[in-house]
Design an enzyme around this catalytic site. Structure first.
Site, mmCIF file in Angstrom:
data_model
loop_
_atom_site.group_PDB
_atom_site.id
_atom_site.type_symbol
_atom_site.label_atom_id
_atom_site.label_comp_id
_atom_site.label_asym_id
_atom_site.label_seq_id
_atom_site.Cartn_x
_atom_site.Cartn_y
_atom_site.Cartn_z
ATOM 1 N NE ARG A 163 -4.063 -1.774 0.277
ATOM 2 C CZ ARG A 163 -3.958 -2.999 -0.100
ATOM 3 N NH1 ARG A 163 -3.303 -3.968 -0.796
ATOM 4 N NH2 ARG A 163 -4.921 -3.796 0.106
ATOM 5 C CB SER A 241 -8.786 -1.591 4.038
ATOM 6 O OG SER A 241 -9.308 -2.777 3.896
ATOM 7 C CD GLU A 337 -6.034 0.919 2.030
ATOM 8 O OE1 GLU A 337 -6.637 1.368 1.581
ATOM 9 O OE2 GLU A 337 -5.502 -0.433 2.573
#
Ligand code: EPU
Length: 343
Positions: A163, A241, A337
């Protein structure tokens, strides 16, 4: 020619469905409009908006908003095994995945139904079910916002991690991504392709589906799994998420495991272990909880949701409460995130 609109509500343009206004808003549909807009705003910082799928907007946006909706898909090069396909930044990610499947180009079927646009996929190196964008990434076309220079960045240039990429680090705010080129397997010309189906949930789902193994079938399995756990943002606002899965030292994991023998984990290397934030949050009792219109999804604790009129700050308040509870109970810090937009 660019057309600047004032006081535009961005509720429809972010998947969290947060109501927040853009003081100045320009819809960009061509590279020429983009370069025109960048030179018009040369002395000001602009706010680049793509699919709006990985952001929590905390207040009205003062910077001029450029909404990147440049479309188009083309084949750059084709040989016996591989095909290089370029998609412009404003293509919807899932529609691009389906376009590749229809054309028999393999490589991104595990990434079906990820929200957002193609142009933002490299920023956080999107990933799911055993595949990350970096596995199929060839290059991307960017424009340097300050100098207006057009450049191409290679796989190595982008410094992808979990990520993570150069666009979140030293190149933060430096470029607009205008197009991404993918290196896919051309199943019209070769059968030599390794399906990525070892991820447990995919294997189970594939067994339930009829027909022989194909990229279409893998995508169908992924769509089924995702839709059973992740809310459709058109019905329930969310950003996928909300937190990253924390990566912790193996010694700390071993200690935790003694107290919580059922703790799932994914080894990263000999000394680091990734643990699922969703599991930690679930065990703290947050799944399905609601605080006004902000809450936690009832099928996946990693996903925060907007039941209607939640503000960005209300969602953030829930996130902070969760982070504190996980820290108090497990001693682990979990990071967001999703990008917090506070400018
Ligand atoms: N779990 C729970 N309770 C929950 C959620 C999860 O106990 O409420 C447990 C699950 O049972 C499982 C483990 O936690 O043992 C992991 O859960 P899951 O397989 O659902 O995956 P994840 O780690 O929560 C990651 C990605 C997802 C991606 C899936 C599948 C991150 C932050 N998230 O989720 O990506 O789809 O794996 O590969 O890495 C996204 O980034 O928006 C996203 C959805």
């Amino acid at each position: 020619m660019i057309h600047i609109q004032s006081q535009i509500n961005l509720k429809e343009h972010n998947t969290f469905g947060i109501s927040a206004f853009a003081k100045a808003y320009t819809n960009i549909t061509t590279v020429t409009q983009l370069t025109d807009a960048l030179s018009y705003y040369h002395d000001q910082e602009v706010f680049l908006l793509g699919g709006g799928s990985n952001m929590l907007i905390l207040k009205d946006i003062e910077k001029p908003v450029l909404h990147l909706n440049i479309k188009g898909i083309e084949i750059l090069e084709e040989n016996k095994d591989h095909i290089l396909v370029t998609s412009m930044a404003g293509e919807n990610w899932h529609e691009f995945v389906m376009h590749c499947i229809e054309n028999n180009w393999a490589g991104i079927e595990n990434l079906a139904l990820i929200p957002g646009n193609v142009g933002t996929s490299p920023i956080q190196n999107i990933g799911a079910y055993g595949i990350e964008l970096k596995d199929v990434f060839h290059s991307c076309d960017v424009i340097d916002i300050k100098t207006g220079e057009h450049k191409q960045l290679s796989l190595a240039d982008c410094q992808f991690g979990y990520r993570d990429s150069i666009f979140k680090n030293e190149a933060r705010g430096q470029y607009v991504i205008t197009a991404v080129t993918f290196k896919l397997t051309n199943l019209n010309k070769t059968d030599n392709y390794d399906f990525k189906t070892s991820y447990g949930a995919i294997q189970n789902e594939l067994e339930q589906l009829d027909g022989s193994l194909s990229i279409e079938k893998v995508a169908r399995a992924v769509v089924n799994i995702r839709s059973s756990k992740l809310p459709d943002s058109k019905i329930l606002g969310n950003s996928g998420s909300f937190f990253k899965n924390p990566i912790i030292k193996k010694e700390i994991y071993d200690d935790l495991l003694r107290m919580h023998p059922e703790l799932p984990h994914y080894p990263v290397n000999d000394s680091l272990v990734k643990v699922p934030a969703g599991w930690l949050i679930d065990r703290c009792g947050f799944k399905g909880k609601r605080y006004g219109d902000a809450g936690i999804h009832d099928k996946q604790a990693l996903v925060l949701v907007n039941h209607g009129e939640a503000t960005g700050s209300e969602v953030l308040q829930v996130a902070r409460t969760i982070q504190q509870a996980v820290k108090d109970r497990y001693g682990i810090e979990i990071d967001t995130e999703v990008n917090l937009i506070n400018e």
